[in-house]
Design an enzyme around this catalytic site. Sequence first.
Site, mmCIF file in Angstrom:
data_model
loop_
_atom_site.group_PDB
_atom_site.id
_atom_site.type_symbol
_atom_site.label_atom_id
_atom_site.label_comp_id
_atom_site.label_asym_id
_atom_site.label_seq_id
_atom_site.Cartn_x
_atom_site.Cartn_y
_atom_site.Cartn_z
ATOM 1 C CB SER A 90 7.008 8.050 -3.642
ATOM 2 O OG SER A 90 5.890 7.857 -2.851
ATOM 3 C CG HIS A 91 3.326 10.306 -4.788
ATOM 4 N ND1 HIS A 91 4.364 10.375 -3.895
ATOM 5 C CD2 HIS A 91 3.054 11.565 -5.164
ATOM 6 C CE1 HIS A 91 4.688 11.639 -3.717
ATOM 7 N NE2 HIS A 91 3.913 12.392 -4.476
ATOM 8 C CG ASP A 121 2.735 5.109 -2.734
ATOM 9 O OD1 ASP A 121 2.800 4.038 -2.102
ATOM 10 O OD2 ASP A 121 3.592 6.008 -2.632
ATOM 11 C CG ASP A 145 7.262 3.978 -2.381
ATOM 12 O OD1 ASP A 145 6.139 4.504 -2.503
ATOM 13 O OD2 ASP A 145 8.118 4.393 -1.571
ATOM 14 C CG ASP A 193 5.686 5.057 0.977
ATOM 15 O OD1 ASP A 193 4.889 5.349 0.064
ATOM 16 O OD2 ASP A 193 6.776 5.649 1.146
ATOM 17 N NE ARG A 194 2.797 9.489 -0.877
ATOM 18 C CZ ARG A 194 2.663 10.777 -1.147
ATOM 19 N NH1 ARG A 194 1.520 11.226 -1.633
ATOM 20 N NH2 ARG A 194 3.661 11.612 -0.960
ATOM 21 C CE LYS A 199 4.500 8.063 2.761
ATOM 22 N NZ LYS A 199 5.762 8.812 2.772
HETATM 23 C C1 G16 Z 1 7.251 11.840 0.967
HETATM 24 C C2 G16 Z 1 7.641 11.845 2.405
HETATM 25 C C3 G16 Z 1 6.462 12.216 3.248
HETATM 26 C C4 G16 Z 1 5.851 13.518 2.795
HETATM 27 C C5 G16 Z 1 5.527 13.449 1.325
HETATM 28 C C6 G16 Z 1 5.097 14.782 0.736
HETATM 29 O O1 G16 Z 1 6.359 10.799 0.734
HETATM 30 O O2 G16 Z 1 8.130 10.597 2.817
HETATM 31 O O3 G16 Z 1 6.904 12.314 4.555
HETATM 32 O O4 G16 Z 1 4.710 13.794 3.520
HETATM 33 O O5 G16 Z 1 6.662 13.045 0.599
HETATM 34 O O6 G16 Z 1 6.148 15.665 0.824
HETATM 35 P P1 G16 Z 1 6.130 17.085 0.117
HETATM 36 O O7 G16 Z 1 4.916 17.777 0.652
HETATM 37 O O8 G16 Z 1 7.423 17.702 0.540
HETATM 38 O O9 G16 Z 1 6.015 16.868 -1.366
HETATM 39 P P2 G16 Z 1 6.602 9.777 -0.447
HETATM 40 O O10 G16 Z 1 5.440 8.837 -0.359
HETATM 41 O O11 G16 Z 1 6.599 10.650 -1.682
HETATM 42 O O12 G16 Z 1 7.936 9.163 -0.184
#
Ligand code: G16
Length: 542
Positions: free
Chosen positions: A111-112, A276, A278, A280-281, A375
């Site tokens: 992801s990010h 971000d 991938d 999704d953000r 998302k």
């Molecule tokens: C993931 C999850 C999200 C979550 C985020 C932060 O996002 O898919 O649902 O809100 O991580 O999670 P944490 O607070 O546990 O670090 P992504 O965009 O990283 O896949």
Amino acid sequence: MSIVTVPCTPYADQKPGTSGLRKQTRHFQQPNYLETFVQAIFQVKPPEGALVVGGDGRFFNAEAIQSIIRLAIANGCKHLIIGRDGLLSTPAASHLVRSRKAGGAIILSASHNPAGPDGDFGIKFNGPNGAPAGEDVTEAFFEASKALTSYQTIDGPPCDLSALGSRTVGGATVEIIDPAADYADLMEQLFDFDQIRGLLSSGRFHLLFDAMSAVTGPYGREILVNRLGAPEDCLLRAQPLTDFGHAHPDPTPANAKELVRRLAAQGGPDFGAASDGDGDRHMVLAPGFHVNPSDSLAILTANAELVPGYRGRMSGVARSMPTSRAVDVVAKALNLPCYETPTGWKFFGSLLDAGAITLCGEESAGAGSDHIREKDGVWAILFWLNLVAARGQSVREIVEDHWRRFGRHACVRLDYDGLPAAAAQELMAALTRSLGDLKGQSFGDQTIEGADMFDYVDPINGATAKDQGVRLFTASGGRVVYRLSGTGTSGATLRVYLEQYTQEAARLSDPAADLVAPLEALAKEAAMIEKLTGRSEPSARV
Ligand code: G16
């Protein structure tokens, strides 16, 4: 080509977190590490129907996809659908599973999180509904991974992922598709492209989209430039790079300095957006203005009737627990059911499948709807463009109007990164033990009215998720939430979410940090953060 059984020693640490298995890239590059986890996935979910495979293009993506193709075929998969060059945004992968009625998807992304040999890598499995596998399934992957002594693969040369079309590999069809085409078609069905095109060609409105050298560059080009007619120079960092240009692909103003600089310049763009690693953000900016993600969900909900894909069909909304309660106020006004789920997109899946909600979102820059089961960053940006076009107002005007109508939930998140795991867990345990005592206590002018641990029971399938974070509610309409991140790859991250509601007209546009300042003092003291971690200040404020 023949099937080969490769003996391996199981790893003990393949427990997926908030969003799949995320580790440092070097950790993933250990012998058989990726293969063991993929075999565990196939052990629990033997390939049925087509398997969608793709990732955000980060370092190690290309090698990992070749391994996954071989393991999938050896485990009986007859049809793989793969994005050209191994690229698929997470939302596009979710959409493909649904539109092609595939059995699931394997998505490669952290992801990010930054990429590269010194960055992070990740893998997750989405089921036939396109949603990330639930906790029962990811727990089964973990159990299976610990018991593996071998995995199945095939021999043969690597598969060429650069040319569109289908080929046969080891008796299976490997289909290479354009990563953006199907997804762009879906966006065209949901949003009023004519209205957005009108806005973009009016000469009075300029947008700048920062793809952060990650996966959304091709999506931005296909949708914004090819289909909506925006000029090519509306794209920034649109070429996907394996190391994301050494940058941090998390869409925050701090990570998008060039975008922020261009927005602030005289005659600069009116609308800035980023997505971000991938895809999704999302982040939406206006000159000198950042839309808070929790507000974004509330505003999309309040204005959904302006968007063709949502007009007359809003069934309900959901937010993750730490996300501000801004959307709750909107839902109440619109008479819509509103659900509060634990952090993690996977918890929205059952509500979306049951039709209980249409929109959902999270404070961590995620918003989405029932169009897919992830998302969706580009979707959120298009939703905002549709609102700007339909309302004829700027981003800032839309947000400030919203605050005047519904009040404002100012929010700030404090992240304490890199804590020793034991210290972070002890802090949460001590806080949980003190919940009874905290109720009624005052810190400065703030009094704690309620304090609890958030446990969740899925209203659709009855699944439970306990200990999802501590919540403190203040008499002045404030809230503090504490939880440990589930996406980090080294040490522990304590997240402290501060949220203050205000309807005071004179303060509506104050900096969020000022509005939550009394809560920050309370939050630090109530959890004895400095005493238990040695940190007087967080590593980041988001
Ligand atoms: C993931 C999850 C999200 C979550 C985020 C932060 O996002 O898919 O649902 O809100 O991580 O999670 P944490 O607070 O546990 O670090 P992504 O965009 O990283 O896949």
